[in-house]
Design a protein around this motif. Structure first.
Motif, mmCIF file in Angstrom:
data_model
loop_
_atom_site.group_PDB
_atom_site.id
_atom_site.type_symbol
_atom_site.label_atom_id
_atom_site.label_comp_id
_atom_site.label_asym_id
_atom_site.label_seq_id
_atom_site.Cartn_x
_atom_site.Cartn_y
_atom_site.Cartn_z
ATOM 1 N N GLY A 1 -15.238 -6.918 6.933
ATOM 2 C CA GLY A 1 -15.663 -5.524 7.007
ATOM 3 C C GLY A 1 -15.712 -4.827 5.665
ATOM 4 N N GLN A 2 -16.372 -3.672 5.644
ATOM 5 C CA GLN A 2 -16.487 -2.886 4.414
ATOM 6 C C GLN A 2 -15.107 -2.482 3.901
ATOM 7 O OE1 GLN A 2 -19.023 0.443 5.314
ATOM 8 N NE2 GLN A 2 -20.890 -0.749 5.044
ATOM 9 N N LYS A 3 -14.969 -2.507 2.590
ATOM 10 C CA LYS A 3 -13.707 -2.134 1.960
ATOM 11 C C LYS A 3 -13.919 -0.971 0.998
ATOM 12 C CE LYS A 3 -11.657 -6.768 2.165
ATOM 13 N NZ LYS A 3 -10.938 -7.833 1.413
ATOM 14 N N LEU A 4 -12.857 -0.242 0.750
ATOM 15 C CA LEU A 4 -12.903 0.825 -0.242
ATOM 16 C C LEU A 4 -13.106 0.230 -1.632
ATOM 17 C CD1 LEU A 4 -9.872 3.007 0.954
ATOM 18 C CD2 LEU A 4 -12.289 3.358 1.481
ATOM 19 N N THR A 5 -13.697 1.003 -2.511
ATOM 20 C CA THR A 5 -13.896 0.534 -3.887
ATOM 21 C C THR A 5 -12.807 1.045 -4.819
ATOM 22 O OG1 THR A 5 -15.364 2.409 -4.313
ATOM 23 C CG2 THR A 5 -16.389 0.341 -3.598
ATOM 24 N N ARG A 6 -11.982 1.959 -4.324
ATOM 25 C CA ARG A 6 -10.863 2.478 -5.118
ATOM 26 C C ARG A 6 -9.652 2.668 -4.214
ATOM 27 N NH1 ARG A 6 -13.267 7.946 -7.403
ATOM 28 N NH2 ARG A 6 -14.893 6.434 -7.958
ATOM 29 N N PRO B 1 -6.856 3.889 -1.775
ATOM 30 C CA PRO B 1 -6.824 5.028 -0.864
ATOM 31 C C PRO B 1 -5.849 6.093 -1.361
ATOM 32 C CG PRO B 1 -5.659 3.160 0.090
ATOM 33 C CD PRO B 1 -6.356 2.662 -1.134
ATOM 34 N N LYS B 2 -6.150 7.330 -1.051
ATOM 35 C CA LYS B 2 -5.332 8.452 -1.499
ATOM 36 C C LYS B 2 -3.886 8.298 -1.038
ATOM 37 C CE LYS B 2 -5.202 13.523 -1.381
ATOM 38 N NZ LYS B 2 -5.853 14.744 -0.820
ATOM 39 N N GLY B 3 -2.963 8.512 -1.962
ATOM 40 C CA GLY B 3 -1.546 8.460 -1.634
ATOM 41 C C GLY B 3 -0.892 7.125 -1.893
ATOM 42 N N PHE B 4 -1.683 6.142 -2.356
ATOM 43 C CA PHE B 4 -1.119 4.818 -2.629
ATOM 44 C C PHE B 4 -1.284 4.486 -4.112
ATOM 45 C CE2 PHE B 4 -2.163 4.825 1.848
ATOM 46 C CZ PHE B 4 -1.071 4.197 2.434
ATOM 47 N N PRO B 5 -0.250 3.925 -4.752
ATOM 48 C CA PRO B 5 -0.326 3.612 -6.179
ATOM 49 C C PRO B 5 -1.360 2.524 -6.461
ATOM 50 C CG PRO B 5 1.646 2.661 -5.220
ATOM 51 C CD PRO B 5 1.054 3.555 -4.177
ATOM 52 N N PRO B 6 -2.155 2.676 -7.507
ATOM 53 C CA PRO B 6 -3.187 1.681 -7.833
ATOM 54 C C PRO B 6 -2.630 0.284 -8.075
ATOM 55 C CG PRO B 6 -3.532 3.702 -9.065
ATOM 56 C CD PRO B 6 -2.185 3.836 -8.421
ATOM 57 N N ASP B 7 -1.374 0.208 -8.513
ATOM 58 C CA ASP B 7 -0.786 -1.100 -8.809
ATOM 59 C C ASP B 7 0.027 -1.660 -7.639
ATOM 60 O OD1 ASP B 7 1.221 0.773 -8.895
ATOM 61 O OD2 ASP B 7 2.134 0.016 -10.752
ATOM 62 N N SER B 8 -0.180 -1.128 -6.441
ATOM 63 C CA SER B 8 0.552 -1.619 -5.273
ATOM 64 C C SER B 8 0.271 -3.101 -5.062
ATOM 65 C CB SER B 8 0.132 -0.858 -4.008
ATOM 66 O OG SER B 8 0.647 -1.487 -2.846
ATOM 67 N N PRO B 9 1.289 -3.921 -4.833
ATOM 68 C CA PRO B 9 1.075 -5.351 -4.587
ATOM 69 C C PRO B 9 0.329 -5.617 -3.283
ATOM 70 C CG PRO B 9 3.350 -4.756 -4.142
ATOM 71 C CD PRO B 9 2.726 -3.563 -4.803
ATOM 72 N N ASP C 1 -4.933 -5.289 -2.014
ATOM 73 C CA ASP C 1 -6.046 -6.015 -1.384
ATOM 74 C C ASP C 1 -6.129 -5.730 0.111
ATOM 75 O OD1 ASP C 1 -3.563 -7.423 -1.266
ATOM 76 O OD2 ASP C 1 -4.634 -9.187 -0.543
ATOM 77 N N LEU C 2 -4.980 -5.504 0.740
ATOM 78 C CA LEU C 2 -4.955 -5.169 2.162
ATOM 79 C C LEU C 2 -5.193 -3.682 2.405
ATOM 80 C CD1 LEU C 2 -1.881 -7.341 3.199
ATOM 81 C CD2 LEU C 2 -4.274 -7.786 3.776
ATOM 82 N N LEU C 3 -4.721 -2.852 1.484
ATOM 83 C CA LEU C 3 -4.872 -1.410 1.647
ATOM 84 C C LEU C 3 -6.322 -0.959 1.497
ATOM 85 C CD1 LEU C 3 -1.757 -0.140 -0.355
ATOM 86 C CD2 LEU C 3 -1.929 -0.776 2.057
ATOM 87 N N LEU C 4 -7.120 -1.714 0.794
ATOM 88 C CA LEU C 4 -8.539 -1.366 0.616
ATOM 89 C C LEU C 4 -9.349 -1.582 1.892
ATOM 90 C CD1 LEU C 4 -9.241 -2.916 -2.910
ATOM 91 C CD2 LEU C 4 -9.083 -0.482 -2.362
ATOM 92 N N CYS C 5 -8.808 -2.338 2.826
ATOM 93 C CA CYS C 5 -9.533 -2.632 4.068
ATOM 94 C C CYS C 5 -9.586 -1.413 4.987
ATOM 95 C CB CYS C 5 -8.850 -3.784 4.808
ATOM 96 S SG CYS C 5 -8.865 -5.354 3.924
ATOM 97 N N ARG C 6 -10.629 -1.362 5.779
ATOM 98 C CA ARG C 6 -10.767 -0.337 6.812
ATOM 99 C C ARG C 6 -10.559 -0.923 8.198
ATOM 100 N NH1 ARG C 6 -16.325 2.404 4.445
ATOM 101 N NH2 ARG C 6 -15.378 3.533 2.705
ATOM 102 N N GLN C 7 -10.529 -2.236 8.280
ATOM 103 C CA GLN C 7 -10.249 -2.945 9.518
ATOM 104 C C GLN C 7 -9.556 -4.252 9.162
ATOM 105 O OE1 GLN C 7 -14.534 -5.175 10.131
ATOM 106 N NE2 GLN C 7 -14.320 -3.136 10.989
#
Length: 234
Positions: free
Chosen positions: A161-166, A168-176, A179-185
């Motif tokens: 599925g489509q993923k975010l390109t940046r 998501p708001k409220g999550f640190p960019p360097d979160s381990p 790759d999972l947080l960018l998903c929408r499903q």
């Protein structure tokens, strides 16, 4: 003599191919008895058999067959596509307490072109999306372990599925877990030839995929469901 596992007949396959070519009410209404006999009745029998198996590995997703079976009729009120019927017969096993939302569940459909078997969260609501991301930020290692299971990968593929390109708001960019947080499903699926629906092995093919995907569904639903006992269905 042992009974044959529920599956569809060649007549059902013929009906679905015909519906693909003739998606109109006149064609369907003159063949509604065929739909009821060759599509709807076997679908309910198949769901009943799958329910019995799911009591072992996903009891929280067992639902009455009439609720699991999806309507063949499309909602065309707000759609530019006015074809009245879906091109497949689907079934959706929602989690108890999430029946009216988009929580994690199990899915199957039979159509003229393929059989689809899937499990996961496909269209989470905004609040659910945030809750799942927060949960995955903590449990990302477990999620990856489940997705990378050798047995699972031999039977199912991860959603593309489509993923975010940046981030998501409220999550640190360097979160381990990024790759999972960018998903929408999140979830897995398999696409089998339509002929798979017309053999007695259909039940086995669905159940073994649902079972191997069950821990993923449970992990995704964990932040969405209340920890309270479920009333028995039967």
């Amino acid at each position: 003599m042992a009974s044959v596992a529920p599956h569809y007949s060649p007549e059902a396959f013929k009906f679905m191919r015909g519906l693909k070519r003739n998606n109109d009410r006149e064609w369907f209404n003159t063949r509604k008895a065929i739909y009821e006999r060759e599509i709807k009745a076997p679908t309910l029998a198949l769901i009943t058999a799958i329910n019995e198996a799911m009591l072992r590995f996903a009891p929280e997703n067992v639902q009455p067959p009439q609720k699991v079976a999806m309507r063949i009729y499309r909602d065309i009120r707000f759609s530019s596509d006015k074809r009245p019927y879906k091109r497949n017969q689907g079934a959706w096993w929602a989690c108890a307490g999430l029946e009216k939302t988009s929580g994690g569940g199990f899915y199957f459909h039979f159509g003229p072109d393929e059989v689809v078997i899937a499990a996961g969260v496909y269209m989470p609501e905004r609040e659910q999306l945030l809750a799942i991301r927060r949960h995955l930020e903590i449990h990302h290692k477990e999620m990856r372990r489940l997705l990378n299971s050798k047995k699972l990968r031999s039977l199912l593929s991860e959603f593309e599925g489509q993923k975010l390109t940046r981030p998501p708001k409220g999550f640190p960019p360097d979160s381990p877990a990024m790759d999972l947080l960018l998903c929408r499903q999140w979830g897995v699926s398999a696409h089998l030839p339509p002929s798979a629906a017309t053999t007695p092995t259909l039940l086995k093919e669905i159940v073994k995929r649902f079972e191997v995907a069950a821990p993923i569904v449970a992990l995704l639903n964990a932040p969405l469901v209340a920890t309270k006992p479920r009333k028995p269905l039967f």
